[in-house]
Design an enzyme around this catalytic site. Sequence first.
Site, short mmCIF file in Angstrom:
data_model
loop_
_atom_site.label_atom_id
_atom_site.label_comp_id
_atom_site.label_asym_id
_atom_site.label_seq_id
_atom_site.Cartn_x
_atom_site.Cartn_y
_atom_site.Cartn_z
N TYR A 1 11.78 -2.91 1.79
CA TYR A 1 11.02 -2.05 2.70
C TYR A 1 11.97 -1.29 3.63
CZ TYR A 1 7.47 -0.95 6.28
OH TYR A 1 6.63 -0.31 7.17
N HIS B 1 0.16 -9.93 -5.64
CA HIS B 1 1.02 -10.70 -4.73
C HIS B 1 1.46 -12.00 -5.39
CE1 HIS B 1 0.17 -7.94 -1.54
NE2 HIS B 1 -1.06 -8.35 -1.31
N GLY C 1 4.28 0.42 10.90
CA GLY C 1 5.23 0.85 9.88
C GLY C 1 6.66 0.90 10.36
N THR D 1 0.83 -1.21 0.00
CA THR D 1 0.00 0.00 0.00
C THR D 1 0.86 1.25 0.00
OG1 THR D 1 -1.76 -1.18 1.16
CG2 THR D 1 -1.81 1.23 1.26
#
Length: 290
Positions: A185, A101, A251, A52
Site C-alpha cells: 500500500y 481476503h 487513505g 477497494t
Amino acid sequence: MMESDHKKPSYQNHNGFLMPMGFPPEGFISGINYQAQPDDIFVVTYPKCGTTWTLYMIWLICHDGEPLPVTKTLNDEFPHLEEVGQEKVINLPFPRVIKTHLPYDLTPYHPQAKYLYVARNPFDCVVSFYHHTKGFVKHYDFAEGTFDDFFECFLAGAVDFGDYFDNLLPWSEHKNDDNVLFLTYEQMKADPKKAIIQIANFLGDYFADKIQNQEVLQKVLDQSSFESMSQDQERWSSKRPAHMTPFIRRGKVGDWKNYFSPEQVKRLTKKFKLRTAGTDLEKLWILDQK
C-alpha cells in the site's frame, strides 16, 4: 481494565474462521471450493490494506479510465468470493476479477490464474480496520467499541479473516511466483502512476496496451485518487449511519501515530519482529515509531 473486559466485535465462526455476521456460512464454504480458471484475476489482501483502491484501479484500466457509474457497486462487478460463493463468480464474464481476503492455503489456485496481493503495514491496518468494524454496526455490533478494545482483538488474531501475519507471511513466500504480483500500500501511495502501470503490465498485454495511451493513464490516475474516490461512497460499500466515518476514510500512511499508546507500539512491534524474523519482511516497512 483486564483483557477479558475489553468489548469485542461479534463474528460468525465458520469452522474456526471468523467472518462478519452478514456473511452466510454457505458462501464461505462454496467460495473456498471454487475451481480457479486460467483467466481469473484474484485481488488478495488482508482487510483494510487497499482492496477497494486496487480493485478500482483495475476497473478503470478495463474501462479506459471511465468511472464506475453511481448506479453500480464495485462489489457487484468484482464480488467478494467468500461472501457470495462460487455461483456468482462462475457467472462473471471473462476475465473474472475476484476479491478475497483468504490466506494462501484457502485461496482457489490455478497456475495460470493471476494473483495480485497488496500488503499494508500492520500499524495503519489496525487503525483502518478499527474504523471499518465500528462503522458496520449490523456486521459487528461494535459501535461503542474503542480503539483499545479493537487493538487487543487484532493483536490476538481474534478478528474477521484471522491473524494479520497468518495472511501476510504465506503470501509473501510466493511473491516471486510468475503469477503473483506483490505490492505494498505504501509503494502505491508513494507512486500511484507506477502502481497502475505495474498492475496493467501484470494483467497482460491487452491491459498494458490500454495505458500506453497517456490520456487513459491520466484518467485512471485521477479517478483512483483519494479525492475522487471519497465522493459517491455508496459505490464501494453499503450505506453507513451518518455519524459513522465513511468507508473511504483518510487513505494516509502513518495515521496510526494518532491512535497508538507507547505500550501498544511496543507490543505490535514485538509481534511484528517475532513473526517476520528470518524473512525479508523484516525490513519491508521502515516505521518511524517516535
